[in-house]
Design a protein around this motif. Structure first.
Motif, PDB file in Angstrom:
ATOM      1  N   THR A   1      -0.935   3.182   3.256  1.00  0.00           N
ATOM      2  CA  THR A   1      -1.856   4.223   2.287  1.00  0.00           C
ATOM      3  C   THR A   1      -1.535   5.607   2.728  1.00  0.00           C
ATOM      4  O   THR A   1      -1.135   6.518   1.930  1.00  0.00           O
TER       5      THR A   1
ATOM      6  N   PHE B   1       0.278   2.747  -3.123  1.00  0.00           N
ATOM      7  CA  PHE B   1      -0.972   3.129  -3.585  1.00  0.00           C
ATOM      8  C   PHE B   1      -1.370   4.355  -4.253  1.00  0.00           C
ATOM      9  O   PHE B   1      -1.917   4.481  -5.365  1.00  0.00           O
TER      10      PHE B   1
ATOM     11  N   PRO C   1      -4.521  -3.380  -4.138  1.00  0.00           N
ATOM     12  CA  PRO C   1      -5.342  -2.423  -3.510  1.00  0.00           C
ATOM     13  C   PRO C   1      -6.930  -2.634  -3.444  1.00  0.00           C
ATOM     14  O   PRO C   1      -7.544  -2.044  -2.702  1.00  0.00           O
TER      15      PRO C   1
ATOM     16  N   MET D   1       0.841  -1.066  -0.049  1.00  0.00           N
ATOM     17  CA  MET D   1      -0.090   0.110   0.069  1.00  0.00           C
ATOM     18  C   MET D   1       0.908   1.124  -0.033  1.00  0.00           C
ATOM     19  O   MET D   1       0.185   2.424  -0.399  1.00  0.00           O
TER      20      MET D   1
ATOM     21  N   SER E   1       1.991   6.461   1.712  1.00  0.00           N
ATOM     22  CA  SER E   1       2.070   6.641   0.180  1.00  0.00           C
ATOM     23  C   SER E   1       1.530   8.297  -0.241  1.00  0.00           C
ATOM     24  O   SER E   1       2.079   8.556  -1.312  1.00  0.00           O
TER      25      SER E   1
END
Length: 310
Positions: A186, A62, A132, A59, A189
């Motif tokens: 996430t 992501f 994802p 992630m 990212s």
């Protein structure tokens, strides 16, 4: 016809190593008599360390990947709601279960083993690009489906549902190491920064053992169960989970115009223990579902490939 058989055999051979690892875990407990303490320790390592590390690392990329289509959630959880309602009707009309046991039965048709079996299958058969979408389902899966079952059970018991119950469910889901791994990866990212090598390399190494270890752990857990108890109810659960639920979700994905990759993406026993209902049939259903998915999964993947031309 020959080409179709060849394609099916190809799909089965792709999935077969996954089930070999499940069989290895089963044999370690049944044949080598590994104690429950080892199973619990390996499950703890898988759920709290290896899989969260894998999800965190995947992630972290992501924000740089293609956006996940929100229609995925509508297709998956819309299908879950429809199958849950169907399960409640079957539980009441055919098996004459009360509201609590009927809720567990209905949940059994929709609460699939996304972590120990779903993640490995998605990664092996669809690649890292599918993660994802799977992660998005995982984040909402626990919160929405456990809440759905909790509402159903509490409504049967008390005729109402409190916000406190929902709050407790939300807190439990957000404390889950898998969800923490997904959300933290996430968020990282979004910074656009690469992971420092001193973090990236050990996390990557942990992620590499996650899939095989998860499958062995699943086999070890399944070795505890016996098919004899609640065979009729467990068989019905397997039929709903392996055939009815995927077809309903797939139909909704088609109606919503969901693209092929997301359409292809699209632990009941614990819930039954919490409500102390239908424990034997839930365990039987989990065992039967895992066994039959060795055939049903390749067939479903082949069918979808034929439809989408993939």
């Amino acid at each position: 016809m020959l080409a179709l058989g060849s394609s099916l055999w190809h799909q089965i051979m792709i999935a077969m190593p996954l089930f070999v690892l499940i069989g290895l875990g089963w044999l370690l407990v049944r044949w080598r008599k590994w104690p429950d303490s080892i199973t619990e320790a390996i499950n703890r390592l898988v759920f709290r360390v290896a899989l969260p590390a894998m999800l965190f690392r995947l992630m972290c990329n992501f924000s740089s990947g293609p956006p996940v289509d929100a229609r995925l959630l509508l297709a998956f959880f819309g299908g879950c709601l429809l199958v849950f309602i169907l399960g409640r009707v079957i539980a009441a009309r055919i098996f004459h279960l009360d509201g609590v046991a009927g809720s567990v039965f209905a949940l059994g048709g929709i609460f699939s083993n996304n972590v120990l079996l779903g993640l490995p299958i998605a990664r092996v058969m669809l690649g890292d690009a599918a993660i994802p979408s799977v992660a998005l389902v995982l984040v909402f899966n626990g919160l929405l489906l456990w809440t759905l079952a909790t509402v159903s059970v509490e409504w049967f018991k008390h005729g109402s549902f409190s916000m406190k119950g929902f709050g407790n469910t939300a807190k439990s889901v957000l404390r889950n190491p898998l969800i923490i791994g997904i959300l933290s990866g996430t968020l990282y990212s979004l910074t656009g920064l690469p992971l420092p090598p001193m973090i990236d390399e050990p996390v990557t190494l942990l992620g590499q053992i996650a899939v095989p270890l998860a499958l062995v752990a699943l086999g070890m857990s399944l070795a505890r169960y016996r098919i004899r108890e609640g065979l009729a109810v467990g068989g019905a659960l397997s039929l709903i989970k392996l055939i009815v639920h995927p077809l309903v979700v797939w139909a909704l994905a088609w109606l919503l115009g969901l693209p092929p990759p997301e359409s292809k993406v699209v632990n009941v026993y614990l819930m039954s223990q919490q409500f102390n209902a239908l424990t034997g049939p839930a365990a039987t259903g989990m065992l039967l579902t895992t066994l039959f998915s060795a055939i049903s999964t390749p067939i479903l993947m082949l069918t979808m490939n034929q439809v989408y031309g993939g």
